[in-house]
Design a protein around this motif. Structure first.
Motif, PDB file in Angstrom:
ATOM      1  N   LEU A   1       0.825  -1.211   0.000  1.00  0.00           N
ATOM      2  CA  LEU A   1       0.000   0.000   0.000  1.00  0.00           C
ATOM      3  C   LEU A   1       0.859   1.261   0.000  1.00  0.00           C
ATOM      4  CD1 LEU A   1      -2.772  -1.089   2.538  1.00  0.00           C
ATOM      5  CD2 LEU A   1      -3.017  -0.815   0.070  1.00  0.00           C
ATOM      6  N   LEU A   2       1.925   1.255   0.781  1.00  0.00           N
ATOM      7  CA  LEU A   2       2.796   2.432   0.828  1.00  0.00           C
ATOM      8  C   LEU A   2       3.462   2.681  -0.527  1.00  0.00           C
ATOM      9  CD1 LEU A   2       4.288   4.671   2.358  1.00  0.00           C
ATOM     10  CD2 LEU A   2       5.985   2.951   3.044  1.00  0.00           C
ATOM     11  N   LEU A   3       4.029   1.644  -1.118  1.00  0.00           N
ATOM     12  CA  LEU A   3       4.681   1.816  -2.410  1.00  0.00           C
ATOM     13  C   LEU A   3       3.684   2.204  -3.497  1.00  0.00           C
ATOM     14  CD1 LEU A   3       7.246  -1.150  -2.456  1.00  0.00           C
ATOM     15  CD2 LEU A   3       7.664   1.259  -1.987  1.00  0.00           C
ATOM     16  N   GLY A   4       2.502   1.592  -3.485  1.00  0.00           N
ATOM     17  CA  GLY A   4       1.499   1.938  -4.484  1.00  0.00           C
ATOM     18  C   GLY A   4       1.063   3.383  -4.378  1.00  0.00           C
ATOM     19  N   PHE A   5       0.847   3.858  -3.151  1.00  0.00           N
ATOM     20  CA  PHE A   5       0.439   5.257  -2.975  1.00  0.00           C
ATOM     21  C   PHE A   5       1.529   6.209  -3.467  1.00  0.00           C
ATOM     22  CE2 PHE A   5       0.078   9.138  -0.460  1.00  0.00           C
ATOM     23  CZ  PHE A   5      -1.259   9.452  -0.639  1.00  0.00           C
ATOM     24  N   LEU A   6       2.778   5.924  -3.127  1.00  0.00           N
ATOM     25  CA  LEU A   6       3.878   6.790  -3.564  1.00  0.00           C
ATOM     26  C   LEU A   6       4.047   6.764  -5.081  1.00  0.00           C
ATOM     27  CD1 LEU A   6       6.515   6.038  -0.783  1.00  0.00           C
ATOM     28  CD2 LEU A   6       5.014   8.020  -0.992  1.00  0.00           C
ATOM     29  N   ILE A   7       3.881   5.585  -5.682  1.00  0.00           N
ATOM     30  CA  ILE A   7       3.997   5.495  -7.139  1.00  0.00           C
ATOM     31  C   ILE A   7       2.888   6.311  -7.813  1.00  0.00           C
ATOM     32  CG2 ILE A   7       3.768   3.920  -9.088  1.00  0.00           C
ATOM     33  CD1 ILE A   7       6.487   3.875  -7.798  1.00  0.00           C
ATOM     34  N   GLY A   8       1.669   6.244  -7.265  1.00  0.00           N
ATOM     35  CA  GLY A   8       0.583   7.045  -7.819  1.00  0.00           C
ATOM     36  C   GLY A   8       0.852   8.529  -7.716  1.00  0.00           C
ATOM     37  N   VAL A   9       1.394   8.953  -6.589  1.00  0.00           N
ATOM     38  CA  VAL A   9       1.731  10.371  -6.423  1.00  0.00           C
ATOM     39  C   VAL A   9       2.804  10.793  -7.429  1.00  0.00           C
ATOM     40  CG1 VAL A   9       2.788  12.021  -4.841  1.00  0.00           C
ATOM     41  CG2 VAL A   9       1.036  10.448  -4.004  1.00  0.00           C
ATOM     42  N   ILE A  10       3.842   9.978  -7.564  1.00  0.00           N
ATOM     43  CA  ILE A  10       4.939  10.323  -8.476  1.00  0.00           C
ATOM     44  C   ILE A  10       4.457  10.362  -9.923  1.00  0.00           C
ATOM     45  CG2 ILE A  10       7.159   9.515  -9.366  1.00  0.00           C
ATOM     46  CD1 ILE A  10       7.667   8.341  -6.557  1.00  0.00           C
ATOM     47  N   LEU A  11       3.692   9.348 -10.319  1.00  0.00           N
ATOM     48  CA  LEU A  11       3.200   9.319 -11.702  1.00  0.00           C
ATOM     49  C   LEU A  11       2.293  10.512 -11.999  1.00  0.00           C
ATOM     50  CD1 LEU A  11       2.408   5.527 -12.264  1.00  0.00           C
ATOM     51  CD2 LEU A  11       4.285   6.855 -13.230  1.00  0.00           C
ATOM     52  N   ALA A  12       1.434  10.865 -11.042  1.00  0.00           N
ATOM     53  CA  ALA A  12       0.530  11.990 -11.276  1.00  0.00           C
ATOM     54  C   ALA A  12       1.310  13.295 -11.433  1.00  0.00           C
ATOM     55  CB  ALA A  12      -0.468  12.096 -10.114  1.00  0.00           C
TER      56      ALA A  12
ATOM     57  N   VAL B   1      -4.565  12.997 -16.984  1.00  0.00           N
ATOM     58  CA  VAL B   1      -3.621  12.326 -16.080  1.00  0.00           C
ATOM     59  C   VAL B   1      -4.219  11.044 -15.487  1.00  0.00           C
ATOM     60  CG1 VAL B   1      -2.387  12.551 -13.884  1.00  0.00           C
ATOM     61  CG2 VAL B   1      -2.289  14.383 -15.560  1.00  0.00           C
ATOM     62  N   PRO B   2      -5.487  11.027 -15.041  1.00  0.00           N
ATOM     63  CA  PRO B   2      -6.044   9.767 -14.537  1.00  0.00           C
ATOM     64  C   PRO B   2      -6.030   8.645 -15.577  1.00  0.00           C
ATOM     65  CG  PRO B   2      -7.413  11.608 -13.868  1.00  0.00           C
ATOM     66  CD  PRO B   2      -6.421  12.149 -14.835  1.00  0.00           C
ATOM     67  N   ASN B   3      -6.235   8.983 -16.839  1.00  0.00           N
ATOM     68  CA  ASN B   3      -6.184   7.936 -17.867  1.00  0.00           C
ATOM     69  C   ASN B   3      -4.796   7.317 -17.948  1.00  0.00           C
ATOM     70  OD1 ASN B   3      -8.662   9.127 -18.281  1.00  0.00           O
ATOM     71  ND2 ASN B   3      -8.037  10.206 -20.134  1.00  0.00           N
ATOM     72  N   LEU B   4      -3.787   8.178 -18.004  1.00  0.00           N
ATOM     73  CA  LEU B   4      -2.416   7.701 -18.121  1.00  0.00           C
ATOM     74  C   LEU B   4      -2.007   6.871 -16.914  1.00  0.00           C
ATOM     75  CD1 LEU B   4       0.345   7.715 -19.540  1.00  0.00           C
ATOM     76  CD2 LEU B   4       0.819   9.895 -18.409  1.00  0.00           C
ATOM     77  N   VAL B   5      -2.261   7.394 -15.725  1.00  0.00           N
ATOM     78  CA  VAL B   5      -1.859   6.698 -14.508  1.00  0.00           C
ATOM     79  C   VAL B   5      -2.653   5.404 -14.328  1.00  0.00           C
ATOM     80  CG1 VAL B   5      -1.690   6.868 -12.001  1.00  0.00           C
ATOM     81  CG2 VAL B   5      -1.136   8.844 -13.439  1.00  0.00           C
ATOM     82  N   GLY B   6      -3.961   5.464 -14.577  1.00  0.00           N
ATOM     83  CA  GLY B   6      -4.789   4.275 -14.391  1.00  0.00           C
ATOM     84  C   GLY B   6      -4.408   3.142 -15.315  1.00  0.00           C
TER      85      GLY B   6
ATOM     86  N   LEU C   1      -5.008  -0.014  -6.363  1.00  0.00           N
ATOM     87  CA  LEU C   1      -5.906   0.853  -5.601  1.00  0.00           C
ATOM     88  C   LEU C   1      -5.137   1.954  -4.867  1.00  0.00           C
ATOM     89  CD1 LEU C   1      -8.352  -1.826  -4.124  1.00  0.00           C
ATOM     90  CD2 LEU C   1      -8.736  -0.296  -6.061  1.00  0.00           C
ATOM     91  N   ALA C   2      -4.003   1.592  -4.271  1.00  0.00           N
ATOM     92  CA  ALA C   2      -3.223   2.603  -3.574  1.00  0.00           C
ATOM     93  C   ALA C   2      -2.667   3.641  -4.549  1.00  0.00           C
ATOM     94  CB  ALA C   2      -2.083   1.933  -2.802  1.00  0.00           C
ATOM     95  N   GLY C   3      -2.230   3.186  -5.737  1.00  0.00           N
ATOM     96  CA  GLY C   3      -1.737   4.123  -6.741  1.00  0.00           C
ATOM     97  C   GLY C   3      -2.818   5.071  -7.222  1.00  0.00           C
ATOM     98  N   LEU C   4      -4.019   4.542  -7.449  1.00  0.00           N
ATOM     99  CA  LEU C   4      -5.130   5.412  -7.859  1.00  0.00           C
ATOM    100  C   LEU C   4      -5.507   6.395  -6.756  1.00  0.00           C
ATOM    101  CD1 LEU C   4      -7.404   2.824  -9.725  1.00  0.00           C
ATOM    102  CD2 LEU C   4      -5.886   4.547 -10.729  1.00  0.00           C
ATOM    103  N   ALA C   5      -5.399   5.953  -5.498  1.00  0.00           N
ATOM    104  CA  ALA C   5      -5.683   6.869  -4.396  1.00  0.00           C
ATOM    105  C   ALA C   5      -4.662   8.002  -4.347  1.00  0.00           C
ATOM    106  CB  ALA C   5      -5.689   6.094  -3.073  1.00  0.00           C
ATOM    107  N   GLY C   6      -3.387   7.673  -4.538  1.00  0.00           N
ATOM    108  CA  GLY C   6      -2.370   8.719  -4.569  1.00  0.00           C
ATOM    109  C   GLY C   6      -2.552   9.668  -5.730  1.00  0.00           C
ATOM    110  N   MET C   7      -2.909   9.127  -6.897  1.00  0.00           N
ATOM    111  CA  MET C   7      -3.164   9.975  -8.062  1.00  0.00           C
ATOM    112  C   MET C   7      -4.364  10.886  -7.816  1.00  0.00           C
ATOM    113  SD  MET C   7      -5.495  10.079 -10.797  1.00  0.00           S
ATOM    114  CE  MET C   7      -6.071   8.385 -10.828  1.00  0.00           C
ATOM    115  N   THR C   8      -5.422  10.369  -7.192  1.00  0.00           N
ATOM    116  CA  THR C   8      -6.606  11.182  -6.914  1.00  0.00           C
ATOM    117  C   THR C   8      -6.279  12.327  -5.964  1.00  0.00           C
ATOM    118  OG1 THR C   8      -7.992   9.207  -7.210  1.00  0.00           O
ATOM    119  CG2 THR C   8      -8.969  11.089  -6.054  1.00  0.00           C
ATOM    120  N   LEU C   9      -5.425  12.035  -4.980  1.00  0.00           N
ATOM    121  CA  LEU C   9      -5.030  13.092  -4.054  1.00  0.00           C
ATOM    122  C   LEU C   9      -4.303  14.224  -4.785  1.00  0.00           C
ATOM    123  CD1 LEU C   9      -4.683  14.150  -1.136  1.00  0.00           C
ATOM    124  CD2 LEU C   9      -2.574  12.791  -1.024  1.00  0.00           C
TER     125      LEU C   9
END
Length: 361
Positions: free
Chosen positions: A161-172, A188-193, A265-273
């Motif tokens: 979960l931690l790595l996924g959230f950070l990856i989502g933040v970085i990608l966004a 951006v959501p399309n690309l990251v998702g 899911l964690a990556g999408l949450a980070g991207m949404t933030l």
């Protein structure tokens, strides 16, 4: 001549006799060694030798291994005789062979071929054992499967979960920079998702599994191999593959899709933030995700994750069971499991990319 000992060559009875006197210990032997006599010595005169240790005895026997012992006290003669027997039983290693490029290439090639042969044998044994378990489910230890599910899956949830959230933040953040030039930050959501569901989610979960679980499998089985516990199982007639390998393969194959899903899911949450900080509400992000993401993307990524888990667990188990017997065996097995697992999943991901492209998935 050295402090504590005296060694000289004397001609007696038609041969060279080495007369040694004083105390021939380690320090004295170290000083005398560079000045060891060259002539062939046929006997040692030990009458004046007060004491000798193993280093001094090795020095004398290095000069003349078969020389006769003359005089000397009983303890001195006993040390030299014991050292002579030890050297005869386990002679010192000879110098390394000279380096030849062609021979080195040949040895490396033969070693790789043998490793491939052992890998194919392990794969065949695992397949045969799996078929046996399908006909006789009682051979599979379900308690071990549950234990490995906890180790592989449940305990890896926080890290995933931690790595996924950070990856989502970085990608966004990184994808918003070039898209801002064209006023296309909404994409951006399309690309990251799509990146997470199809590629990065399974791949990063596989890297986590290889570094965390593949090395643990190799270290555990490597320790059992070094301690000859695996050999003991075989002697008792117990199928080591069914008992040690198969539960780990099943647990990793089941856990990997769950880890990949959590990573997504964690990556999408980070991207949404991050999209919220850029001024895009959740409704806009949800609309883009629903429009561009399909169930096919998710299923394809989870299928790849299951394959990654099976391969990583197999490489880790094989590295542990093929560990050597030396003190570095367990560490080498863990290293081979991590490196082999990461290289294997990256290569498999490339194969899946070509396959999905050709199939239009």
């Amino acid at each position: 001549m050295a402090a504590g000992a005296d060694a000289r060559i004397e001609a007696r009875d038609g041969g060279a006799v080495l007369a040694v006197s004083g105390r021939l210990d380690t320090a004295t032997a170290a000083r005398l060694w560079p000045r060891a006599p060259d002539p062939a010595v046929t006997a040692f005169d030990l009458a004046g030798l007060e004491s000798v240790d193993s280093a001094g005895a090795v020095l004398l026997l290095a000069i003349a291994p078969e020389a006769e012992l003359r005089g000397g006290s009983e303890p001195v003669r006993a040390v030299i005789e014991r050292t002579r027997k030890a050297l005869a039983a386990a002679p010192p290693p000879g110098p390394p062979p000279p380096y030849h490029p062609i021979s080195s290439i040949g040895r490396a090639t033969v070693g790789r071929l043998r490793d491939m042969q052992a890998g194919i044998g392990f794969l065949g044994e695992a397949i045969v054992t799996t078929l046996r378990v399908l006909t006789k489910p009682r051979l599979l230890r379900w308690s071990d499967v549950l234990r490995h599910l906890d180790e592989v899956g449940t305990r890896a949830f926080p890290l995933t979960l931690l790595l996924g959230f950070l990856i989502g933040v970085i990608l966004a953040y990184q994808s918003s920079i070039p898209l801002r030039r064209f006023g296309a930050e909404v994409f951006v959501p399309n690309l990251v998702g799509i990146s997470l569901l199809r590629e990065l989610g399974p791949l990063l979960a596989g890297v986590v599994l290889a570094g965390r679980t593949g090395s643990a499998f190799a270290a555990e089985l490597g320790t059992m191999t070094v301690n000859e516990e695996v050999d003991a199982l075989k002697v008792m007639g117990i199928d080591a593959t069914a008992m040690l390998v198969l539960p780990r393969l099943v647990a990793a194959t089941i856990s990997m899709p769950v880890l990949a899903l959590l990573m997504n899911l964690a990556g999408l949450a980070g991207m949404t933030l991050i999209m919220g900080t850029l001024g895009y509400p959740w409704a806009a992000v949800e609309s883009q995700l629903q429009q561009w993401l399909t169930l096919k993307d998710l299923v394809g990524g989870l299928f790849k994750a299951a394959c990654f888990g099976l391969v990583i667990a197999g490489i880790g188990c094989r590295a542990g069971l093929s560990a050597g017997r030396g003190p570095r065996a367990v560490g080498d097995a863990a290293t081979a499991a991590v490196v082999g697992g990461i290289v294997a999943i990256v290569a498999m991901d490339g194969v899946f990319a070509v396959l999905f492209f050709r199939l239009g998935i």
